[in-house]
Design a protein around this motif. Structure first.
Motif, PDB file in Angstrom:
ATOM      1  N   ASP A  97      -1.153   8.883   7.864  1.00 54.62           N
ATOM      2  CA  ASP A  97      -1.606   9.812   6.830  1.00 54.62           C
ATOM      3  C   ASP A  97      -0.786  11.096   6.883  1.00 54.62           C
ATOM      4  OD1 ASP A  97      -2.800  11.788   8.622  1.00 54.62           O
ATOM      5  OD2 ASP A  97      -4.483  10.418   8.862  1.00 54.62           O
ATOM      6  N   PRO A  98      -0.959  12.015   5.900  1.00 51.58           N
ATOM      7  CA  PRO A  98      -0.127  13.220   5.840  1.00 51.58           C
ATOM      8  C   PRO A  98      -0.313  14.159   7.022  1.00 51.58           C
ATOM      9  CG  PRO A  98      -1.299  12.897   3.764  1.00 51.58           C
ATOM     10  CD  PRO A  98      -1.856  11.915   4.732  1.00 51.58           C
ATOM     11  N   GLY A  99      -1.456  14.030   7.734  1.00 53.03           N
ATOM     12  CA  GLY A  99      -1.703  14.890   8.879  1.00 53.03           C
ATOM     13  C   GLY A  99      -1.226  14.317  10.200  1.00 53.03           C
ATOM     14  N   ASP A 100      -0.502  13.209  10.154  1.00 46.20           N
ATOM     15  CA  ASP A 100      -0.067  12.514  11.366  1.00 46.20           C
ATOM     16  C   ASP A 100       1.251  13.086  11.887  1.00 46.20           C
ATOM     17  OD1 ASP A 100      -0.395  10.682  13.342  1.00 46.20           O
ATOM     18  OD2 ASP A 100       0.091   8.925  12.147  1.00 46.20           O
ATOM     19  N   GLY A 101       1.348  14.424  11.927  1.00 44.72           N
ATOM     20  CA  GLY A 101       2.585  15.098  12.295  1.00 44.72           C
ATOM     21  C   GLY A 101       3.152  14.732  13.647  1.00 44.72           C
ATOM     22  N   PRO A 102       2.342  14.746  14.710  1.00 46.98           N
ATOM     23  CA  PRO A 102       2.908  14.395  16.020  1.00 46.98           C
ATOM     24  C   PRO A 102       3.519  13.000  16.059  1.00 46.98           C
ATOM     25  CG  PRO A 102       0.819  15.532  16.294  1.00 46.98           C
ATOM     26  CD  PRO A 102       0.972  15.279  14.825  1.00 46.98           C
ATOM     27  N   MET A 103       2.932  12.034  15.336  1.00 46.86           N
ATOM     28  CA  MET A 103       3.520  10.697  15.296  1.00 46.86           C
ATOM     29  C   MET A 103       4.855  10.713  14.553  1.00 46.86           C
ATOM     30  SD  MET A 103       3.567   7.570  16.125  1.00 46.86           S
ATOM     31  CE  MET A 103       1.955   7.192  16.803  1.00 46.86           C
ATOM     32  N   ASP A 146       4.778  20.562   3.102  1.00 41.49           N
ATOM     33  CA  ASP A 146       5.385  21.548   3.996  1.00 41.49           C
ATOM     34  C   ASP A 146       5.027  21.272   5.452  1.00 41.49           C
ATOM     35  OD1 ASP A 146       6.761  23.044   2.077  1.00 41.49           O
ATOM     36  OD2 ASP A 146       5.034  24.339   1.664  1.00 41.49           O
ATOM     37  N   MET A 147       3.783  20.894   5.709  1.00 42.10           N
ATOM     38  CA  MET A 147       3.360  20.624   7.071  1.00 42.10           C
ATOM     39  C   MET A 147       4.092  19.409   7.642  1.00 42.10           C
ATOM     40  SD  MET A 147       1.729  21.541   9.686  1.00 42.10           S
ATOM     41  CE  MET A 147       0.776  22.883   8.957  1.00 42.10           C
ATOM     42  N   ALA A 148       4.274  18.380   6.840  1.00 39.70           N
ATOM     43  CA  ALA A 148       5.014  17.209   7.309  1.00 39.70           C
ATOM     44  C   ALA A 148       6.447  17.570   7.681  1.00 39.70           C
ATOM     45  CB  ALA A 148       4.995  16.117   6.242  1.00 39.70           C
ATOM     46  N   ILE A 149       7.072  18.407   6.863  1.00 42.52           N
ATOM     47  CA  ILE A 149       8.440  18.847   7.146  1.00 42.52           C
ATOM     48  C   ILE A 149       8.499  19.578   8.478  1.00 42.52           C
ATOM     49  CG2 ILE A 149      10.255  20.460   6.421  1.00 42.52           C
ATOM     50  CD1 ILE A 149      10.285  17.920   4.798  1.00 42.52           C
ATOM     51  N   GLN A 150       7.474  20.341   8.804  1.00 43.92           N
ATOM     52  CA  GLN A 150       7.451  21.069  10.067  1.00 43.92           C
ATOM     53  C   GLN A 150       7.615  20.138  11.260  1.00 43.92           C
ATOM     54  OE1 GLN A 150       7.104  24.640  10.675  1.00 43.92           O
ATOM     55  NE2 GLN A 150       7.880  24.408   8.584  1.00 43.92           N
ATOM     56  N   PHE A 172      13.965  20.203  12.749  1.00 48.50           N
ATOM     57  CA  PHE A 172      14.150  21.211  13.785  1.00 48.50           C
ATOM     58  C   PHE A 172      14.255  22.602  13.148  1.00 48.50           C
ATOM     59  CE2 PHE A 172      15.917  17.417  15.935  1.00 48.50           C
ATOM     60  CZ  PHE A 172      15.174  17.468  17.109  1.00 48.50           C
ATOM     61  N   PRO A 173      14.013  23.680  13.936  1.00 50.59           N
ATOM     62  CA  PRO A 173      14.232  25.030  13.409  1.00 50.59           C
ATOM     63  C   PRO A 173      15.658  25.159  12.883  1.00 50.59           C
ATOM     64  CG  PRO A 173      13.094  25.115  15.517  1.00 50.59           C
ATOM     65  CD  PRO A 173      13.521  23.688  15.314  1.00 50.59           C
ATOM     66  N   PRO A 174      15.860  25.935  11.802  1.00 49.94           N
ATOM     67  CA  PRO A 174      14.881  26.819  11.165  1.00 49.94           C
ATOM     68  C   PRO A 174      14.022  26.141  10.088  1.00 49.94           C
ATOM     69  CG  PRO A 174      17.016  27.149  10.160  1.00 49.94           C
ATOM     70  CD  PRO A 174      17.221  26.132  11.257  1.00 49.94           C
ATOM     71  N   LEU A 175      14.261  24.859   9.789  1.00 45.03           N
ATOM     72  CA  LEU A 175      13.507  24.195   8.726  1.00 45.03           C
ATOM     73  C   LEU A 175      12.108  23.795   9.178  1.00 45.03           C
ATOM     74  CD1 LEU A 175      16.266  21.851   7.230  1.00 45.03           C
ATOM     75  CD2 LEU A 175      15.443  24.031   6.325  1.00 45.03           C
ATOM     76  N   GLY A 176      11.942  23.492  10.464  1.00 46.10           N
ATOM     77  CA  GLY A 176      10.650  23.043  10.967  1.00 46.10           C
ATOM     78  C   GLY A 176      10.442  23.451  12.405  1.00 46.10           C
ATOM     79  N   LYS A 177       9.559  22.723  13.090  1.00 47.02           N
ATOM     80  CA  LYS A 177       9.233  23.065  14.477  1.00 47.02           C
ATOM     81  C   LYS A 177       9.262  21.846  15.394  1.00 47.02           C
ATOM     82  CE  LYS A 177       4.199  22.657  13.800  1.00 47.02           C
ATOM     83  NZ  LYS A 177       2.899  23.354  13.908  1.00 47.02           N
ATOM     84  N   ARG A 178      10.000  20.825  15.008  1.00 46.27           N
ATOM     85  CA  ARG A 178      10.123  19.643  15.871  1.00 46.27           C
ATOM     86  C   ARG A 178      10.711  20.044  17.210  1.00 46.27           C
ATOM     87  NH1 ARG A 178      14.349  14.700  14.950  1.00 46.27           N
ATOM     88  NH2 ARG A 178      13.882  13.610  16.920  1.00 46.27           N
TER      89      ARG A 178
END
Length: 257
Positions: free
Chosen positions: A75-81, A105-109, A113-119
């Motif tokens: 789902d869209p909130g499955d960011g860590p996966m 936007d949250m998925a992109i985070q 990697f920075p500066p586009l996200g926080k991977r």
């Protein structure tokens, strides 16, 4: 060593890429599809049982013959996966049920990697244990980001979603979209067709690759002619069931005649 983006290379040559959903969890199926010249697969972790370890083997089998291996998360909130699958070397992520710019936007985070996200930085299979030069930059440029528009709310917000920095493709899930619009499976219904046209137009307006699911050769050809560039033409398990049924029935008809 430099990363390759097989789908972007294909789109530059041919303006469309042909793919399949792989729900079987079979690396051998992936290898067969790659040998047959398919451009990409989407490993289904939303509706199928495939484990992360199996996905790595499926990605390896795909890479042997220049086929991209994407994975669809739950789902869209499955960011860590999303981050984890990129860390183990999946070539891109499909995010289902994206309905708002905030979700996009949250998925992109989690995927950039920075500066586009926080991977987070890592030394795993994604960066090939340090072999890829300037991995963060290469990953931001080459790992493919696909978001699905498959609800009425997503349709309402499609222009905002298409303007998400870092987004490569919006992919229409016609089954869920037609169901959410009140016409389950009726992809030719005027309201569903109008919704598909609206999504396609938004993608073209903002320079996002439009994608769509199909289940038959003539439907895939029609969607490509319509302007869709990332098109799936089968689900490997469904294809095996239907093709094996046809073969079995053909033999029984001949034997019983």
């Amino acid at each position: 060593m430099k990363m390759q983006n097989f789908v972007k290379e294909t789109l530059e040559k041919r303006n469309y890429a042909l793919g399949a959903f792989v729900a079987s969890g079979s690396a051998m199926n992936c290898e067969c599809l790659a040998l047959n010249g398919l451009d990409f697969i989407i490993i289904d972790a939303e509706h199928a049982q495939t484990s992360t370890e199996t996905m790595v083997e499926m990605a390896r089998a795909s890479e042997l013959y220049g086929m991209a291996a994407f994975a669809r998360v739950y789902d869209p909130g499955d960011g860590p996966m999303m981050s984890r699958l990129l860390d183990v070397g999946i070539h891109g992520i499909m995010v289902p049920l994206v309905e708002t710019r905030e979700q996009a936007d949250m998925a992109i985070q989690y995927m950039k990697f920075p500066p586009l996200g926080k991977r987070g930085a890592n030394g795993g299979r994604g960066p090939r244990w340090g072999i890829y030069e300037d991995y963060a930059r290469q990953a931001n440029e080459n790992l493919y980001v696909i978001m699905q528009c498959e609800t009425r709310r997503g349709l309402e917000n499609i222009e905002e979603i298409c303007q998400t920095p870092g987004l490569d493709c919006v992919f229409i899930g016609t089954g869920d979209l037609s169901q959410d619009l009140g016409y389950p499976g009726e992809t030719g219904h005027p309201e569903v067709a109008a919704a598909i046209d609206k999504i396609l137009a938004a993608c073209q307006k903002y320079g996002v690759v439009p994608g769509i699911v199909t289940a038959a050769p003539d439907a895939a050809v029609a969607r490509i002619k319509q302007g869709f560039q990332l098109v799936t033409c089968m689900n490997d398990q469904v294809f095996f069931r239907t093709a094996s049924e046809q073969r079995i029935q053909q033999v029984r008809r001949g034997a019983d005649a």
